[in-house]
Each structure stands twice: as structure tokens, then as C-alpha cells.
Design a protein around this motif. Structure first.
Motif, short mmCIF file in Angstrom:
data_model
loop_
_atom_site.label_atom_id
_atom_site.label_comp_id
_atom_site.label_asym_id
_atom_site.label_seq_id
_atom_site.Cartn_x
_atom_site.Cartn_y
_atom_site.Cartn_z
N ASP A 69 0.84 -1.20 0.00
CA ASP A 69 0.00 0.00 0.00
C ASP A 69 0.87 1.24 0.00
O ASP A 69 1.00 1.94 1.01
CB ASP A 69 -0.94 -0.01 1.21
CG ASP A 69 -1.98 1.10 1.12
OD1 ASP A 69 -2.15 1.65 0.02
OD2 ASP A 69 -2.60 1.41 2.16
N TYR B 3 2.36 1.40 -6.30
CA TYR B 3 1.39 0.41 -6.77
C TYR B 3 0.10 1.11 -7.18
O TYR B 3 -0.40 1.98 -6.46
CB TYR B 3 1.11 -0.63 -5.69
CG TYR B 3 2.26 -1.56 -5.42
CD1 TYR B 3 2.30 -2.83 -5.99
CD2 TYR B 3 3.31 -1.18 -4.59
CE1 TYR B 3 3.35 -3.69 -5.75
CE2 TYR B 3 4.39 -2.04 -4.35
CZ TYR B 3 4.39 -3.28 -4.93
OH TYR B 3 5.44 -4.14 -4.69
N SER C 10 -2.85 -0.07 -7.14
CA SER C 10 -3.94 -0.38 -6.21
C SER C 10 -3.99 0.62 -5.05
O SER C 10 -5.01 0.73 -4.38
CB SER C 10 -3.79 -1.80 -5.67
OG SER C 10 -2.54 -1.97 -5.02
N HIS C 11 -2.90 1.34 -4.83
CA HIS C 11 -2.86 2.37 -3.77
C HIS C 11 -3.89 3.46 -4.04
O HIS C 11 -4.38 4.12 -3.11
CB HIS C 11 -1.45 2.96 -3.69
CG HIS C 11 -1.33 4.10 -2.75
ND1 HIS C 11 -1.31 3.96 -1.37
CD2 HIS C 11 -1.21 5.45 -2.97
CE1 HIS C 11 -1.18 5.13 -0.79
NE2 HIS C 11 -1.11 6.06 -1.73
N TYR C 12 -4.26 3.64 -5.33
CA TYR C 12 -5.16 4.72 -5.72
C TYR C 12 -6.60 4.24 -5.86
O TYR C 12 -7.44 4.98 -6.39
CB TYR C 12 -4.67 5.34 -7.03
CG TYR C 12 -3.27 5.87 -6.93
CD1 TYR C 12 -3.03 7.13 -6.40
CD2 TYR C 12 -2.18 5.10 -7.33
CE1 TYR C 12 -1.72 7.62 -6.28
CE2 TYR C 12 -0.88 5.56 -7.21
CZ TYR C 12 -0.66 6.83 -6.69
OH TYR C 12 0.64 7.29 -6.56
N ASN C 13 -6.90 3.00 -5.42
CA ASN C 13 -8.28 2.51 -5.44
C ASN C 13 -9.17 3.42 -4.61
O ASN C 13 -8.79 3.90 -3.53
CB ASN C 13 -8.35 1.09 -4.88
CG ASN C 13 -7.76 0.07 -5.83
OD1 ASN C 13 -7.36 0.39 -6.94
ND2 ASN C 13 -7.70 -1.18 -5.39
N VAL D 163 -4.74 -3.57 -14.08
CA VAL D 163 -6.11 -3.09 -13.94
C VAL D 163 -7.01 -3.88 -14.88
O VAL D 163 -6.63 -4.18 -16.01
CB VAL D 163 -6.20 -1.58 -14.25
CG1 VAL D 163 -7.65 -1.13 -14.28
CG2 VAL D 163 -5.42 -0.78 -13.22
N LEU E 240 -11.07 3.89 -10.02
CA LEU E 240 -10.44 2.65 -9.57
C LEU E 240 -11.16 2.13 -8.33
O LEU E 240 -11.43 2.87 -7.38
CB LEU E 240 -8.97 2.89 -9.24
CG LEU E 240 -8.03 3.14 -10.43
CD1 LEU E 240 -6.60 3.30 -9.94
CD2 LEU E 240 -8.11 2.00 -11.44
N THR F 283 -11.55 -1.36 -5.55
CA THR F 283 -10.99 -2.61 -5.05
C THR F 283 -11.96 -3.76 -5.29
O THR F 283 -13.14 -3.66 -4.90
CB THR F 283 -10.70 -2.52 -3.54
OG1 THR F 283 -9.78 -1.45 -3.31
CG2 THR F 283 -10.11 -3.81 -3.01
N ASP G 152 -12.53 -11.19 -5.98
CA ASP G 152 -11.24 -10.53 -5.73
C ASP G 152 -10.07 -11.48 -5.97
O ASP G 152 -9.06 -11.10 -6.58
CB ASP G 152 -11.20 -9.95 -4.31
CG ASP G 152 -11.53 -11.00 -3.25
OD1 ASP G 152 -12.17 -12.02 -3.58
OD2 ASP G 152 -11.14 -10.79 -2.09
N SER H 284 -7.13 -4.09 -8.98
CA SER H 284 -7.88 -2.85 -9.21
C SER H 284 -8.87 -3.05 -10.36
O SER H 284 -8.51 -3.58 -11.41
CB SER H 284 -6.94 -1.69 -9.57
OG SER H 284 -6.01 -1.45 -8.54
N CYS I 263 -11.43 -1.11 -13.02
CA CYS I 263 -11.58 0.18 -13.68
C CYS I 263 -13.05 0.35 -14.05
O CYS I 263 -13.55 -0.34 -14.93
CB CYS I 263 -10.68 0.22 -14.92
SG CYS I 263 -10.40 1.86 -15.56
#
Length: 483
Positions: free
Chosen positions: A83, A87, A89-92, A126, A148, A150, A160, A170, A172
Motif C-alpha cells: 500500500d 502500486y 492499487s494504492h489509488y483505489n 487493472v 479505480l 478494489t 477478488d 484494481s 476500472c
């Protein structure tokens, strides 16, 4: 302590492999607040104990197994994204714009297309759905702006973890996609996809739907365009024929080697011919993780038939599982295809020879006995897991498989020849396509007719504990019969 295991190199090796896999299973089920310092400290202590007690075989055996369990836990956690800002996924949870390339073969469905995009600047992939047009191909560079999100599980389906198998963390949502100049990814894979698309276009010219999609499924595992036929396949237990699976390749390989031997082709030559064909098939189908796995599983079954010895196959199977899990630790618990492939392989390697011995007095006319026993062996090993995962068991599956599987290698062969000839002189290719169409029509008729039976498949839920009991009984019976 069981010294029979410690004093046997083969059994020790299997125990070590299982320990690593157990570690991956533990990490898959239980979430750890992973602290590398703490785990590193535990690892160092175990290494120290291993050195201190190196003269005691039993203690060394225990410490090595514990170390391998820890390594399995670590491997799983290393595959999870961190996190931090490196990455994607940090911006989910945010609206985000990024540039990347289509990193896998697009998954074309009836109403949409699913893409996986690898970011250029950030780690991670993504997943997004788009309309049928405009279309993007593997390697195309794109700029995407979207929300984005999760991925989450829903209706008892771990969506998931399904995406995690593909390295995706992630989703989209509401994507706005723009095609950019240039390409990304593997040049080799991009060339394969280009020729594969040309091949797919020729299939659509030679056959109409759903037979075009049916043929594409047989030749390279295409799953779109089948429509209602897909549900008929599910009810009759023959979905595997249009999926690139270890079971499918194994059955076809067993049939081919039996036919080759009856044609007086030496077993050694037949083995290498089929191995080479499997290799070409894997390359042509795109060499994705599931395709490579299917090729490996089919090759293992073929190897067991070629060697005629089962004493070392357990090591080969379990070590293959370890290698695949090291490459992608999510497949062990969260990939049903991975699990079914291994169970089918075990059935074909260990149960099939037992059944062949029990039915050796029966004639093997047109390899029908081999086909029947191979199908039964795979079904026996896979049906408990299928029952648990899908809540459905096809009662007519053994009969339908017997009626249609014998024809599959011939349809694949003549279908492939039809496409090749159509490039040279289309009318000749079309003539072969008509012959192949009769086979496709026969399989479709059998499948639809059996699926209309009220009790062609039974749906009911089975607790996980009961599934473990069933597998314990199956493996115990196989062990006793082998003796």
C-alpha cells in the motif's frame, strides 16, 4: 516420528513439497499482518536450531518442514501489492488516469470484452470491461481515465481472488479509453496473437455460430459466442472440451498414443510426436498461465503412460504443483481450474491403470474402452470438488463423454486442416469444413438431447468436511488397490 518417511528420499521430498504448499494454504485462508522483520527473525532462529541439531535427523526434518511452511506463507504475501504510491492499487477509491498496454489476450464475450492493462509507471494491473467496439489487441498502448475500485467477493464467489490470479487488484469502472501510438509487452506473443486473429477470422468464414465458437473452443480454448450451448455443456459435464485444461489434453493424448501404438508406430516415437504437438498447441493458444498448466498436466499423464511406472510420478506431480505455486501462489486455493487439473491428472495416472487391469478382459474396440475408463477415472477424482464448488453434478456426464469424446481429436484435426486449406484454396477448405460440421452437429445434438432430461444434472450443496471425507476414502481405496 515416522522414520520410514525420514529414511526415504522420495517421501522426504514429498513431505517438504507439502510443507511449502501448506504454508501457501495457510496464508491464503488467514490474513497476516505481515512484518518482514518479525518473520525474518523467526526464520533466523529456525536456521540456528537447524544448525544446532543437525546431527538429529528427526529434528532436522521438523525444522526444515517448518521453514518451508514459513517460506510458503512469505511467498503468498510477497505476491500481494504494497500500500504505497508505487502500486496502482494504492489509488483505489479515486478517479485516476494512467497509461499502459493490454497485457493479456482480450476476453471477448457476447456482449462485451474484458481487458487487463499493465501500467507503464506503476506496479500492478487493472481490469476493465468495454463495448465490443472499438477493439484493442494485446500490446496496444492505451490511456485510461476511470474510477479505480478494489475488487470484492459477492454471492460466495471470491471475485477478488479470481482477479488476483491474473495479478489484478484494481477494477476500472466507467473507463474512458484512448488508443496511443506504439506497443508494449512481448513482441513474440504479439505476433502469435496477430496470426491467431487471422486464424479466428477464417473460422468465422467457414462455420456459422455457435459452431464457429465451438470450433474455436476446441482448437484454442475460446469461450465466447456459445450462447445457450454453454449451459447444455454444463448440464452434461462436457464443458472441458471447449476449455484448455489438463483433463482435456490428457484424454486426447491417451487416445492418440493408443491409436498410434495400434498403427504400429513405436511408443517412443508416438510419445515425442504428441509432446511436440502439445508444445505447438500451447504456443498457438497463447501460452497463458492456464494453457501452460494444461500442457504440463497433459505431458505428465503422457509421461506416465510412456514410462509405465508410477513410483516416481507422485514426486513429479507434487513438484509441478510447487513450481506453479511459486510462480503464482494464488492458484493453489483460488483457482478451481488448477485444482481440477491436478485431480484429473492424479485420476489418470493412478486410478486409470487400476481400472484398465480390472477390465483387461474386455476388448478395446476403436479405443472405446480406453476412452471410457479415462473419463471415469477423471470424473471420480474431480466430482467431489465440482460438487462443492458449483453445487451441481451431471449424472449423464459419463455417457455423454463416451458418446462425444472419441470424435474430438478427429474434429480438431479436420477442423485445423479445413482452416489451413481455406487459405490455399477456399472451396477445398469449405468441403473439409462441411465434413467437420457433421461432427460438430452430432456433438451438439447429443449434448442438447441429454441436457433436456429432467435429472441430467442434480444441484445440491455439500459441506467442505464431507468433501474431505470423500477424498480420503477415494485415495485410501486407490492406495489399497495399488497394493
Amino acid at each position: 516420528m515416522n522414520y520410514n518417511i525420514i529414511n526415504s528420499k522420495s517421501k522426504t521430498f514429498i513431505a517438504f513439497c507439502f510443507s511449502f504448499l501448506i504454508g501457501v494454504v495457510i496464508a491464503s485462508i488467514f490474513k497476516f499482518n505481515f512484518d518482514y522483520v518479525v518473520w525474518g527473525f523467526v526464520f533466523v532462529i529456525l536456521i540456528g536450531l537447524l544448525v544446532a541439531f543437525r546431527k538429529s535427523k528427526s529434528k532436522v526434518f521438523i525444522f526444515v518442514n517448518v521453514l518451508l511452511i514459513i517460506l510458503g506463507i512469505c511467498r503468498y504475501n510477497f505476491a500481494l501489492p504494497n500500500d504505497n504510491e508505487k502500486y496502482i492499487s494504492h489509488y483505489n477509491g479515486n478517479k485516476f488516469k494512467f497509461v499502459g498496454y493490454i497485457s493479456t489476450e482480450p476476453d471477448v464475450r457476447i456482449v462485451d470484452i474484458r481487458y487487463v492493462v499493465q501500467s507503464d509507471d506503476l506496479k500492478g494491473k487493472v481490469y476493465f470491461k468495454s463495448t465490443l467496439y472499438p477493439r484493442y489487441d494485446y500490446g496496444d498502448r492505451v490511456e485510461i481515465e476511470c474510477d479505480l475500485v478494489t475488487p470484492e467477493a459477492f454471492d460466495d464467489f471470491r471475485y477478488d481472488m479470481y482477479l488476483a490470479n491474473m495479478g489484478v487488484f484494481s477494477l476500472c469502472v466507467n473507463p474512458y479509453v484512448s488508443r496511443l501510438d506504439g506497443y508494449g509487452g512481448s513482441i513474440f506473443f504479439r505476433e502469435i496473437m496477430k496470426y491467431k486473429n487471422i486464424f479466428a477470422g477464417q473460422i468465422n468464414k467457414l462455420w456459422h455460430e455457435p459452431y464457429a465458437s465451438f470450433m474455436a473452443g476446441l482448437l484454442y480454448g475460446y469461450r465466447g459466442g456459445l450462447g445457450d450451448l454453454q449451459e447444455h455443456f454444463n448440464r452434461t459435464g462436457i464443458t472441458h472440451i471447449v476449455a484448455i485444461s489438463g483433463y482435456n489434453i490428457s484424454i486426447i493424448s491417451i487416445m492418440l498414443i493408443t491409436i498410434f501404438v495400434r498403427l504400429w508406430i513405436p511408443r517412443k516415437k508416438a510419445f515425442w510426436i504428441i509432446i511436440f504437438c502439445i508444445f505447438l498447441f500451447v504456443i498457438f493458444a497463447g501460452a497463458s498461465g492456464s494453457v501452460v498448466r494444461a500442457g504440463i498436466m497433459g505431458s505428465i499423464v503422457l509421461l506416465s503412460k510412456y514410462l509405465g511406472r508410477k513410483n516416481r510420478m507422485a514426486n513429479t506431480i507434487i513438484f509441478t504443483a510447487v513450481l506453479m505455486t511459486i510462480y503464482n501462489p494464488f492458484v493453489l486455493v483460488w483457482d478451481i481450474g488448477f485444482q481440477l487439473s491436478f485431480l484429473a491428472t492424479i485420476g489418470l495416472v493412478y486410478l486409470l491403470p487400476i481400472l484398465e487391469d480390472k477390465f483387461k478382459k474386455f476388448p478395446n474396440l476403436f479405443s472405446i474402452k480406453t476412452l471410457f475408463l479415462s473419463t471415469i477415472s477423471a470424473i471420480i477424482l474431480t466430482f467431489p470438488l465440482t460438487l462443492y464448488q458449483f453445487g451441481r453434478f451431471s449424472i449423464v456426464a459419463p455417457v455423454v463423454n463416451i458418446l462425444v469424446l472419441w470424435l474430438i481429436p478427429f474434429i480438431m484435426l479436420f477442423g485445423f486442416i479445413s482452416v489451413l486449406l481455406s487459405f490455399l484454396f477456399y472451396p477445398i477448405g469449405q468441403m473439409f469444413a462441411w465434413l467437420t460440421f457433421l461432427g460438430l452437429k452430432y456433438i451438439t445434438f447429443i449434448t442438447v438431447w441429454f441436457s433436456t432430461f429432467e435429472y441430467s444434472s442434480v444441484e445440491f450443496q455439500v459441506p467442505l468436511f464431507f468433501i474431505f471425507v470423500i477424498y480420503f476414502v477415494i485415495f485410501f481405496i486407490i492406495y489399497k488397490l495399488k497394493k
